[in-house]
Scaffold this motif. Structure first.
Motif, short mmCIF file in Angstrom:
data_model
loop_
_atom_site.label_atom_id
_atom_site.label_comp_id
_atom_site.label_asym_id
_atom_site.label_seq_id
_atom_site.Cartn_x
_atom_site.Cartn_y
_atom_site.Cartn_z
N SER A 1 36.42 40.48 -12.13
CA SER A 1 34.50 40.85 -13.08
C SER A 1 34.31 39.66 -14.07
O SER A 1 33.32 39.01 -13.53
CB SER A 1 34.48 42.00 -14.31
N ASN B 1 25.55 47.24 -16.77
CA ASN B 1 26.50 46.58 -15.73
C ASN B 1 28.00 47.24 -14.90
O ASN B 1 27.87 47.17 -14.07
CB ASN B 1 27.01 45.01 -16.27
N GLY C 1 27.60 39.97 -5.97
CA GLY C 1 29.09 39.35 -5.83
C GLY C 1 30.08 39.99 -5.62
O GLY C 1 30.93 40.31 -4.85
N LEU D 1 33.82 37.07 -12.16
CA LEU D 1 32.28 36.80 -11.49
C LEU D 1 31.05 36.63 -11.85
O LEU D 1 29.86 36.58 -11.85
CB LEU D 1 32.23 37.77 -10.17
N GLY D 2 31.61 36.74 -13.68
CA GLY D 2 30.46 36.67 -14.83
C GLY D 2 29.78 37.72 -14.58
O GLY D 2 28.94 37.67 -15.29
N VAL D 3 30.85 39.71 -14.51
CA VAL D 3 29.56 40.31 -15.21
C VAL D 3 30.32 40.68 -15.93
O VAL D 3 31.40 41.00 -16.26
CB VAL D 3 30.28 41.24 -13.51
N PRO E 1 23.28 32.50 -1.47
CA PRO E 1 23.09 33.16 -2.93
C PRO E 1 24.97 33.39 -3.22
O PRO E 1 25.56 32.81 -3.00
CB PRO E 1 22.83 34.73 -2.52
N ASP E 2 25.03 33.00 -4.69
CA ASP E 2 25.88 33.13 -5.53
C ASP E 2 26.64 33.69 -5.92
O ASP E 2 26.47 34.91 -6.04
CB ASP E 2 25.37 32.51 -6.65
N ARG F 1 29.05 33.92 -7.97
CA ARG F 1 29.45 34.85 -9.64
C ARG F 1 27.75 35.02 -9.97
O ARG F 1 27.55 34.87 -10.11
CB ARG F 1 29.20 33.78 -9.78
N SER F 2 28.02 36.77 -9.27
CA SER F 2 26.39 38.01 -9.60
C SER F 2 27.44 39.26 -9.42
O SER F 2 27.97 39.50 -8.90
CB SER F 2 25.83 37.53 -8.77
N LEU F 3 26.76 40.19 -10.12
CA LEU F 3 26.61 41.32 -9.81
C LEU F 3 27.03 41.77 -8.43
O LEU F 3 27.63 42.58 -7.82
CB LEU F 3 25.87 42.63 -10.60
#
Length: 529
Positions: free
Chosen positions: A195, A33, A122, A198-200, A115-116, A118-120
């Motif tokens: 990070s 990641n 994003g 945003l859930g990364v 698109p969400d 909360r993603s890479l």
């Protein structure tokens, strides 16, 4: 160097069973990641920074002069604040997606949703739009100082404008681009709030969760060492990429004259130039202002905890600024060229500024053991002369934060003071010494008055960076000690965005100060040109 040595000691004395678990389950995901995040942010900030720098340098269109300094505004927004703002703005029932559905004729998020965030991808998108000014600033200076005669020679030899950019202007700007990208990537590595929001799962987030959530200091130190290797690799890659980049001009350079665009192309250029500003500054700033007004309208006053957090933020930032400027002045004065310092002083001065390259989470873990040892030493000395009960003198107060900030931001102080000292002729010091003044007296009576602008600029930058620092503050703050950054982090973690908006707006407003200073400097340079 003490934090690095401490990390190595903790890593070697930790359980290798934990290391095997980290190597099998934590590090692969975190490394992947982190690598993807760095690659994506690097590409995006390069495109945005270089493209916007060339746009305002090579072309003339309406709002160009305003745009040339407004492109710096996203620097005022810390990475965790832009994530905090866009999580609410781009929520499925948030204002942006609701407006899009109304335009397209949909009634609910089940029929249409973006698109969400909360993603890479994003995280890459948001970090890129808030960190591109690092590349823009260095590249803009390079483009502005390039000789127009070189570019015109390319045109005379039959090259198109596009070819002149890719074959002449861009290669000449590669050193500046490398510096800007490396700064943006170091900020990306230091990020923890964006990070996590945003859930990364990056290396920085893994260090924090391993230490705080799992109480595994040795495991956190082992991940920190892996992160330090990545930081060193980034620095070496930047140096390697521009090792042969040298050029010199044998005549006084003439700046490039921007080309006037047609009305249609002028409109397109203005839209392209203002888009990153709207995404990276205007939209989150307006959101924070709106939420702050709503919160104050419903509550009627600021909460006592928020006021206490603001006071704590100003207190620790002012203390860190004072210590950092004093240490920077010491380093610069001892290693000044007119003193002809030994190689040892030069090496020490260079090593004293490496803290800026160390992410805040890594620095915090490395400082924990030295602080505990110093606390133990203080308690032992006091026990010999009094009956004062043992206390945590450093780790139990914001002194630990002040020292961590000073280590992390000493490079800013040293860089600003070195630039200011370089403008003072050595003959002034020589004259002072010939008239019988001591070295300390020369510093006090000659150099300090002349260094006031440099000291003021460096102090402003250190103060604002200390206000925005989140990773080190989260890990080293005393119990029940909140700053605006940690207050915002806690409110975002609870999902109460309206409560954290006031703290976020305060940090953004403070961050505008150095941006205005940079903009004024750039604008004055452009007027002289």
């Amino acid at each position: 160097m003490a934090p690095v040595a401490t990390l190595l000691w903790h890593a070697l004395h930790g359980s290798f069973e934990h290391w095997a678990h980290l190597a099998q389950y934590v590090l692969p995901v975190a490394l992947r990641n982190t690598a993807l995040l760095l690659a994506g942010v690097g590409v995006l900030v390069s495109c945005l920074g270089v493209g916007s720098a060339w746009l305002v340098t090579a072309y003339d269109f309406p709002t160009r002069r305003v745009l040339s300094w407004a492109l710096l505004l996203p620097l005022a927004v810390p990475t965790y604040i832009i994530a905090f703002a866009y999580l609410d703005l781009l929520h499925p029932i948030g204002p942006i997606q609701t407006l899009v559905r109304d335009i397209l004729g949909y009634d609910s998020p089940r029929q249409f949703r973006l698109p969400d965030i909360r993603s890479l991808p994003g995280a890459v998108f948001l970090l890129g739009f808030v960190l591109y000014p690092y590349v823009y600033l260095t590249t803009r200076i390079m483009f502005s100082s390039q000789a127009a005669s070189l570019l015109e020679a390319g045109r005379i030899l039959g090259e198109t404008r596009r070819s002149v950019f890719f074959r002449i202007a861009l290669p000449m700007a590669r050193p500046a681009i490398a510096v800007g990208v490396s700064l943006a990537l170091l900020e990306t590595l230091n990020d923890i709030g964006a990070s996590e929001f945003l859930g990364v799962q990056t290396l920085t987030v893994s260090i924090y969760t391993t230490w705080v959530t799992r109480s595994d200091l040795a495991g956190a130190a082992q991940i920190s060492l892996a992160m330090l290797v990545l930081v060193a690799g980034l620095i070496l890659l930047e140096r390697h990429g521009r090792r042969h980049q040298r050029y010199a001009l044998t005549q006084r350079s003439r700046p490039l004259r921007p080309q006037t665009l047609s009305p249609a192309r002028s409109l397109l250029a203005a839209l392209l130039g203002w888009t990153p500003i709207v995404i990276g500054f205007v939209a989150p700033a307006l959101y924070l202002l709106n939420e702050t007004v709503k919160r104050l309208g419903s509550a009627g006053q600021l909460s006592s905890q928020l006021i206490s957090s603001a006071v704590n933020t100003v207190s620790v930032s002012l203390s860190a600024t004072l210590l950092t400027i004093l240490c920077g002045l010491l380093v610069v004065w001892v290693a000044r060229p007119s003193r002809r310092p030994s190689a040892l002083f030069g090496i020490a001065a260079r090593f004293s500024t490496i803290g800026y390259a160390i992410p805040g989470t890594v620095l915090a873990i490395g400082l924990l053991t030295p602080f505990v040892l110093v606390d133990g030493l203080f308690n032992h000395i006091l026990s010999l002369f009094s009956r004062i009960s043992p206390q945590l003198w450093l780790t139990g107060s914001f002194t630990a934060l002040v020292i961590a900030y000073a280590i992390r931001f000493l490079a800013i102080s040293v860089g600003g003071l070195e630039a200011g000292l370089a403008r003072i002729p050595p003959s002034l010091e020589q004259s002072s010494r010939l008239l019988g003044e001591t070295s300390a007296g020369t510093l006090r009576r000659v150099h300090l008055p002349l260094l006031r602008p440099a000291i003021g600029a460096a102090a402003l930058l250190v103060f604002v960076d200390a206000m925005k620092e989140l990773p080190a503050t989260l890990l080293l703050r005393p119990v029940n000690f909140e700053t605006l950054a940690t207050w915002l982090y806690a409110e975002a973690a609870r999902g109460t965005y309206e409560e954290g908006a006031i703290a976020a707006l305060g940090i953004v407003l403070a961050g505008l100060l150095p941006v205005i200073l940079l903009a004024r400097t750039q604008f004055s340079m452009e007027k002289k040109t």
